[in-house]
Design a protein around this motif. Structure first.
Motif, PDB file in Angstrom:
ATOM      1  N   VAL A  77      13.807   2.859  -9.522  1.00 29.52           N
ATOM      2  CA  VAL A  77      13.269   1.651  -8.886  1.00 29.52           C
ATOM      3  C   VAL A  77      13.974   0.399  -9.402  1.00 29.52           C
ATOM      4  O   VAL A  77      14.052   0.180 -10.603  1.00 29.52           O
ATOM      5  N   LYS A  78      14.480  -0.421  -8.470  1.00 29.99           N
ATOM      6  CA  LYS A  78      15.017  -1.741  -8.832  1.00 29.99           C
ATOM      7  C   LYS A  78      13.879  -2.748  -8.936  1.00 29.99           C
ATOM      8  O   LYS A  78      13.864  -3.591  -9.811  1.00 29.99           O
ATOM      9  N   ALA A  79      12.957  -2.678  -7.979  1.00 36.10           N
ATOM     10  CA  ALA A  79      11.825  -3.605  -7.946  1.00 36.10           C
ATOM     11  C   ALA A  79      10.671  -2.937  -7.214  1.00 36.10           C
ATOM     12  O   ALA A  79      10.888  -2.092  -6.347  1.00 36.10           O
ATOM     13  N   LEU A  80       9.461  -3.317  -7.587  1.00 39.30           N
ATOM     14  CA  LEU A  80       8.266  -2.776  -6.943  1.00 39.30           C
ATOM     15  C   LEU A  80       7.207  -3.864  -6.931  1.00 39.30           C
ATOM     16  O   LEU A  80       7.052  -4.592  -7.917  1.00 39.30           O
ATOM     17  N   SER A  81       6.520  -3.993  -5.819  1.00 42.53           N
ATOM     18  CA  SER A  81       5.405  -4.938  -5.756  1.00 42.53           C
ATOM     19  C   SER A  81       4.228  -4.280  -5.055  1.00 42.53           C
ATOM     20  O   SER A  81       4.397  -3.403  -4.207  1.00 42.53           O
ATOM     21  N   VAL A  82       3.053  -4.697  -5.453  1.00 37.83           N
ATOM     22  CA  VAL A  82       1.821  -4.295  -4.783  1.00 37.83           C
ATOM     23  C   VAL A  82       1.109  -5.582  -4.414  1.00 37.83           C
ATOM     24  O   VAL A  82       0.879  -6.435  -5.265  1.00 37.83           O
ATOM     25  N   GLN A  83       0.791  -5.727  -3.140  1.00 38.10           N
ATOM     26  CA  GLN A  83       0.031  -6.884  -2.692  1.00 38.10           C
ATOM     27  C   GLN A  83      -1.252  -6.378  -2.054  1.00 38.10           C
ATOM     28  O   GLN A  83      -1.214  -5.483  -1.210  1.00 38.10           O
ATOM     29  N   LEU A  84      -2.369  -6.938  -2.497  1.00 38.90           N
ATOM     30  CA  LEU A  84      -3.674  -6.509  -2.010  1.00 38.90           C
ATOM     31  C   LEU A  84      -4.327  -7.635  -1.228  1.00 38.90           C
ATOM     32  O   LEU A  84      -4.519  -8.730  -1.756  1.00 38.90           O
ATOM     33  N   ASP A  85      -4.632  -7.346   0.020  1.00 36.21           N
ATOM     34  CA  ASP A  85      -5.411  -8.266   0.840  1.00 36.21           C
ATOM     35  C   ASP A  85      -6.871  -7.978   0.519  1.00 36.21           C
ATOM     36  O   ASP A  85      -7.413  -6.948   0.917  1.00 36.21           O
ATOM     37  N   VAL A  86      -7.482  -8.871  -0.225  1.00 36.06           N
ATOM     38  CA  VAL A  86      -8.835  -8.654  -0.725  1.00 36.06           C
ATOM     39  C   VAL A  86      -9.841  -8.578   0.415  1.00 36.06           C
ATOM     40  O   VAL A  86     -10.763  -7.754   0.387  1.00 36.06           O
ATOM     41  N   GLU A  87      -9.681  -9.402   1.423  1.00 34.06           N
ATOM     42  CA  GLU A  87     -10.631  -9.422   2.543  1.00 34.06           C
ATOM     43  C   GLU A  87     -10.611  -8.117   3.335  1.00 34.06           C
ATOM     44  O   GLU A  87     -11.649  -7.637   3.775  1.00 34.06           O
ATOM     45  N   ARG A  88      -9.417  -7.536   3.518  1.00 30.48           N
ATOM     46  CA  ARG A  88      -9.288  -6.291   4.283  1.00 30.48           C
ATOM     47  C   ARG A  88      -9.320  -5.057   3.391  1.00 30.48           C
ATOM     48  O   ARG A  88      -9.367  -3.938   3.888  1.00 30.48           O
ATOM     49  N   ASN A  89      -9.260  -5.260   2.066  1.00 29.91           N
ATOM     50  CA  ASN A  89      -9.199  -4.163   1.097  1.00 29.91           C
ATOM     51  C   ASN A  89      -8.044  -3.224   1.436  1.00 29.91           C
ATOM     52  O   ASN A  89      -8.197  -2.014   1.515  1.00 29.91           O
ATOM     53  N   HIS A  90      -6.872  -3.845   1.640  1.00 27.73           N
ATOM     54  CA  HIS A  90      -5.674  -3.116   2.060  1.00 27.73           C
ATOM     55  C   HIS A  90      -4.483  -3.532   1.193  1.00 27.73           C
ATOM     56  O   HIS A  90      -4.222  -4.722   1.029  1.00 27.73           O
ATOM     57  N   ALA A  91      -3.803  -2.543   0.642  1.00 25.81           N
ATOM     58  CA  ALA A  91      -2.656  -2.805  -0.234  1.00 25.81           C
ATOM     59  C   ALA A  91      -1.354  -2.448   0.470  1.00 25.81           C
ATOM     60  O   ALA A  91      -1.294  -1.497   1.252  1.00 25.81           O
ATOM     61  N   THR A  92      -0.321  -3.204   0.162  1.00 26.01           N
ATOM     62  CA  THR A  92       1.035  -2.899   0.614  1.00 26.01           C
ATOM     63  C   THR A  92       1.899  -2.734  -0.625  1.00 26.01           C
ATOM     64  O   THR A  92       2.000  -3.649  -1.442  1.00 26.01           O
ATOM     65  N   VAL A  93       2.488  -1.546  -0.761  1.00 30.12           N
ATOM     66  CA  VAL A  93       3.394  -1.258  -1.868  1.00 30.12           C
ATOM     67  C   VAL A  93       4.811  -1.352  -1.312  1.00 30.12           C
ATOM     68  O   VAL A  93       5.156  -0.655  -0.359  1.00 30.12           O
ATOM     69  N   THR A  94       5.611  -2.241  -1.885  1.00 25.44           N
ATOM     70  CA  THR A  94       6.992  -2.431  -1.456  1.00 25.44           C
ATOM     71  C   THR A  94       7.912  -2.018  -2.602  1.00 25.44           C
ATOM     72  O   THR A  94       7.707  -2.439  -3.737  1.00 25.44           O
ATOM     73  N   VAL A  95       8.917  -1.193  -2.273  1.00 26.05           N
ATOM     74  CA  VAL A  95       9.814  -0.648  -3.284  1.00 26.05           C
ATOM     75  C   VAL A  95      11.261  -0.878  -2.879  1.00 26.05           C
ATOM     76  O   VAL A  95      11.640  -0.649  -1.738  1.00 26.05           O
ATOM     77  N   ALA A  96      12.064  -1.334  -3.852  1.00 27.86           N
ATOM     78  CA  ALA A  96      13.515  -1.378  -3.699  1.00 27.86           C
ATOM     79  C   ALA A  96      14.064  -0.297  -4.630  1.00 27.86           C
ATOM     80  O   ALA A  96      13.806  -0.321  -5.831  1.00 27.86           O
ATOM     81  N   LEU A  97      14.767   0.665  -4.059  1.00 31.93           N
ATOM     82  CA  LEU A  97      15.271   1.805  -4.824  1.00 31.93           C
ATOM     83  C   LEU A  97      16.644   1.517  -5.420  1.00 31.93           C
ATOM     84  O   LEU A  97      17.439   0.788  -4.832  1.00 31.93           O
ATOM     85  N   GLU A  98      16.925   2.132  -6.562  1.00 27.21           N
ATOM     86  CA  GLU A  98      18.256   2.029  -7.176  1.00 27.21           C
ATOM     87  C   GLU A  98      19.305   2.625  -6.249  1.00 27.21           C
ATOM     88  O   GLU A  98      20.345   2.031  -6.013  1.00 27.21           O
ATOM     89  N   GLU A  99      19.041   3.821  -5.752  1.00 25.57           N
ATOM     90  CA  GLU A  99      19.930   4.485  -4.799  1.00 25.57           C
ATOM     91  C   GLU A  99      19.178   4.602  -3.478  1.00 25.57           C
ATOM     92  O   GLU A  99      18.255   5.381  -3.356  1.00 25.57           O
TER      93      GLU A  99
END
Length: 96
Positions: A24-46
């Motif tokens: 993993v080069k970078a990883l983020s988790v963003q949680l929309d509290v109102e919708r109780n929904h998470a988005t996991v975004t990943v940038a891979l090394e390869e």
């Protein structure tokens, strides 16, 4: 740290651990509290098709681990796009 921020942090650390820090080069988790929904975004090394499939499979396991707490989407991205993305109001984020 409140319960919601703990959830976001746990999801981020678990996602990073499952995919593997070396992959993993970078990883983020963003949680929309109102919708109780998470988005996991990943940038891979390869960013090969094989690595993408492996990451999606590992993140599907993470999704099942948190199934009772939150719904989750997975996105693959590049580091520059992730840096430009801002966390909207009413969302919590984890970055690695």
């Amino acid at each position: 740290m409140n319960e919601t921020q703990s959830l976001v942090t746990s999801m981020g650390e678990c996602s990073l651990g499952m995919v593997g820090k070396d992959h993993v080069k970078a990883l983020s988790v963003q949680l929309d509290v109102e919708r109780n929904h998470a988005t996991v975004t990943v940038a891979l090394e390869e960013n090969t098709e094989e690595e993408q499939l492996r990451a999606f499979n590992k993140l599907a396991e993470v999704e099942m681990m948190f199934f009772d707490d939150v719904s989750m989407d997975v996105c693959l991205s590049d580091v520059e796009s992730m840096r430009r993305k801002r966390t909207p109001a009413k969302q919590l984020a984890y970055f690695a």
